[in-house]
Design an enzyme around this catalytic site. Structure first.
Site, PDB file in Angstrom:
ATOM      1  N   HIS A  82     -13.348   7.876  -4.309  1.00 52.45           N
ATOM      2  CA  HIS A  82     -11.965   7.371  -4.362  1.00 52.45           C
ATOM      3  C   HIS A  82     -11.000   8.535  -4.192  1.00 52.45           C
ATOM      4  CE1 HIS A  82      -9.491   3.801  -5.400  1.00 52.45           C
ATOM      5  NE2 HIS A  82      -8.586   4.728  -5.732  1.00 52.45           N
ATOM      6  N   ASP A 161      -4.959  -3.666 -13.125  1.00 53.44           N
ATOM      7  CA  ASP A 161      -4.612  -2.663 -12.112  1.00 53.44           C
ATOM      8  C   ASP A 161      -3.992  -3.342 -10.895  1.00 53.44           C
ATOM      9  OD1 ASP A 161      -4.519   0.032 -11.037  1.00 53.44           O
ATOM     10  OD2 ASP A 161      -6.013  -0.665  -9.613  1.00 53.44           O
ATOM     11  N   ARG A 168       4.062  -0.559  -9.688  1.00 55.88           N
ATOM     12  CA  ARG A 168       4.353   0.884  -9.592  1.00 55.88           C
ATOM     13  C   ARG A 168       4.842   1.241  -8.190  1.00 55.88           C
ATOM     14  NH1 ARG A 168      -1.024   3.203 -10.417  1.00 55.88           N
ATOM     15  NH2 ARG A 168      -0.075   5.235 -10.138  1.00 55.88           N
ATOM     16  N   SER A 183      -5.397   3.939 -13.467  1.00 54.84           N
ATOM     17  CA  SER A 183      -5.567   3.005 -12.352  1.00 54.84           C
ATOM     18  C   SER A 183      -6.924   3.228 -11.670  1.00 54.84           C
ATOM     19  CB  SER A 183      -4.416   3.229 -11.352  1.00 54.84           C
ATOM     20  OG  SER A 183      -4.700   2.665 -10.106  1.00 54.84           O
ATOM     21  N   LYS A 187     -10.719   0.827 -12.282  1.00 54.72           N
ATOM     22  CA  LYS A 187     -11.418   0.157 -11.167  1.00 54.72           C
ATOM     23  C   LYS A 187     -12.837   0.686 -11.024  1.00 54.72           C
ATOM     24  CE  LYS A 187      -8.375   1.135  -7.765  1.00 54.72           C
ATOM     25  NZ  LYS A 187      -7.049   1.408  -8.258  1.00 54.72           N
TER      26      LYS A 187
HETATM   27  N1  URA Z   1      -5.353   5.245  -6.134  1.00 56.03           N
HETATM   28  C1  URA Z   1      -5.385   4.309  -7.106  1.00 56.03           C
HETATM   29  O1  URA Z   1      -6.283   3.482  -7.146  1.00 56.03           O
HETATM   30  N2  URA Z   1      -4.436   4.320  -8.027  1.00 56.03           N
HETATM   31  C2  URA Z   1      -3.433   5.214  -8.036  1.00 56.03           C
HETATM   32  O2  URA Z   1      -2.610   5.151  -8.909  1.00 56.03           O
HETATM   33  C3  URA Z   1      -3.392   6.186  -7.012  1.00 56.03           C
HETATM   34  C4  URA Z   1      -4.370   6.182  -6.068  1.00 56.03           C
END
Ligand code: URA
Length: 434
Positions: A82, A161, A168, A183, A187
């Site tokens: 990620h 999220d 956001r 966040s 996930k």
């Molecule tokens: N990726 C995400 O999943 N969340 C964030 O806040 C920033 C990047």
């Protein structure tokens, strides 16, 4: 508990109790706290930050808003990757197929465009028919058959999220280490991983402009991973200029295809290979990282990473031919060249300005309800360090509507800095935090 009291206390710099943070997340996810109050809370966090204990509570509550996927009946080591968000950052769509082609199972819960940065789901949805809204059963079945499945947050997986992310994005509250960590980690913990590779972007086009902030974010996330028995490594990588040449959803899918055919830009290829190698290593498919690098390289050269992405596209409702026939992807109706006002070396390309300009012509969202225009974006003709002649093309803006085009073009023009001497080369991979 009253929401306004918690907002006020956070605004005043107080630490909230874990149960107070949990209550806020639960109540907002249920719809009991309106967007305007949650926005005020997020803004207070943006200015006053959160303690590690608060971030831990926020992550746990966001994870618990859905459930942890039970992937015990999916064989193989599960590792995901990620990014904290970049411009032209399409490495997920390259590294994940390469890793999957080497035997890693990649249950990817990805995000959408956020602020000036792009999102994996929006890129994939540029492919006609591609379905990112999989049911849990479809997700699991695809992991068994294809080795990768990619979806967004749902009612069952990190729904908090899903809601907070778009709020956001529309309220200027993205750039907070606490909120980014919660966040991402909520996930990632939801998808029951064995390993996680984090790409923490640093520089003008990243949410973290300074290496010290990026390091702090990397440490926060790897610490959460450790406490949850998840093997994690974070790479701090340069985002002072866009990654690769293409910025914009369909344009990036085209560049992904070229890169998986080993004809991509050197920076994008190098970083994708390194991320894939670390995924393979964390999956314990090789003894050493060096061996994992060789495996990733081999999966690129033998075309099996490319084939894996084709399989994912077919499994999720798209036509894999899009990777060979770019006319099957949404195409822009106009192109505008941005040229160099004088000769010189490109000393910098402000990735945030390029990302904002792309977003302005439709590649991103201004409000939660906006839809993305998959065809638009920017293709760079030069990268930092290259020499251009006066009038030489710096990049092309691809558009479908002319409103805001002039404003976007000005931003893009301003993003390029020219100097009479070549700039010092920058490192792409700055640091590893684990
Ligand atoms: N990726 C995400 O999943 N969340 C964030 O806040 C920033 C990047």
């Amino acid at each position: 508990m009253r929401t306004v009291d918690l907002i006020t206390r956070k605004r005043n710099g107080e630490e909230l109790l874990p149960e107070e943070v949990t209550w806020l997340v639960e109540s907002y996810t249920r719809g009991d706290i309106p967007d305007y109050q949650m926005s005020a809370f997020l803004m207070a966090v943006y200015f006053e930050n959160m303690s590690d204990r608060e971030v831990e509570a926020m992550t746990a509550a966001m994870l618990a808003s859905g459930g942890k996927l039970d992937l015990s009946d999916v064989p193989g080591p599960r590792v995901d990757k990620h990014s904290t968000g970049g411009v032209g950052d399409k490495t997920s769509l390259i590294a994940a197929p390469l890793a999957a082609a080497a035997g890693v199972v990649v249950p990817m819960v990805a995000g959408r465009a956020l602020g000036h940065t792009g999102g994996t789901l929006d890129k994939l949805e540029a492919i006609p028919g591609f379905n990112t809204k999989l049911t849990i059963d479809q997700f699991k079945e695809q992991l068994r058959t294809t080795g990768i499945a990619i979806m967004g947050q749902t009612e069952e997986v990190a729904p908090a999220d899903g809601k907070l992310y778009s709020l956001r994005d529309a309220t200027g509250t993205v750039e907070s280490t606490a909120l980014i960590a919660a966040s991402i980690m909520s996930k990632k913990l939801a998808s029951s991983l064995d390993g996680l590779v984090l790409d923490v972007k640093v520089g003008a086009g990243a949410f973290m402009k300074r290496q010290v902030e990026a390091r702090r974010l990397a440490q926060l996330m790897t610490a959460i991973a450790r406490r949850n028995d998840l093997r994690a490594q974070a790479l701090l990588t340069d985002m002072n200029q866009p990654l690769g040449f293409a910025i914009g959803n369909a344009l990036e899918v085209m560049e992904v295809s070229q890169t998986l055919l080993n004809a991509g830009p050197p920076d994008l290829t190098r970083l994708s290979l390194e991320l894939a190698a670390r995924m393979i290593f964390l999956a314990k498919l090789t003894e050493t990282l060096e061996d994992a690098r060789e495996v990733a390289q081999a999966r690129l050269l033998d075309g099996s990473g490319f084939k894996k992405l084709r399989d994912v596209i077919a499994a999720q409702g798209g036509d894999p031919m899009v990777l060979d026939r770019f006319d099957m992807l949404p195409n822009a109706t106009g192109a505008m060249e941005i040229t160099a006002p004088r000769a010189g070396y490109v000393s910098a390309i402000d990735a945030e300005e390029i990302g904002l300009a792309s977003s302005m012509i439709g590649a991103g969202r201004d409000t939660k309800e906006d839809t993305i225009d998959p065809a638009v974006g920017v293709i760079l003709q030069v990268k930092a360090g290259e020499r251009v002649d006066e009038g030489g093309v710096l990049c092309r803006i691809y558009y479908t509507k002319e409103d805001r085009l002039e404003e976007a073009a000005e931003r893009v023009e301003d993003a390029f800095r020219l100097s009479s001497n070549p700039p010092e080369p920058r490192e792409l991979i700055l640091e590893v935090v684990s």
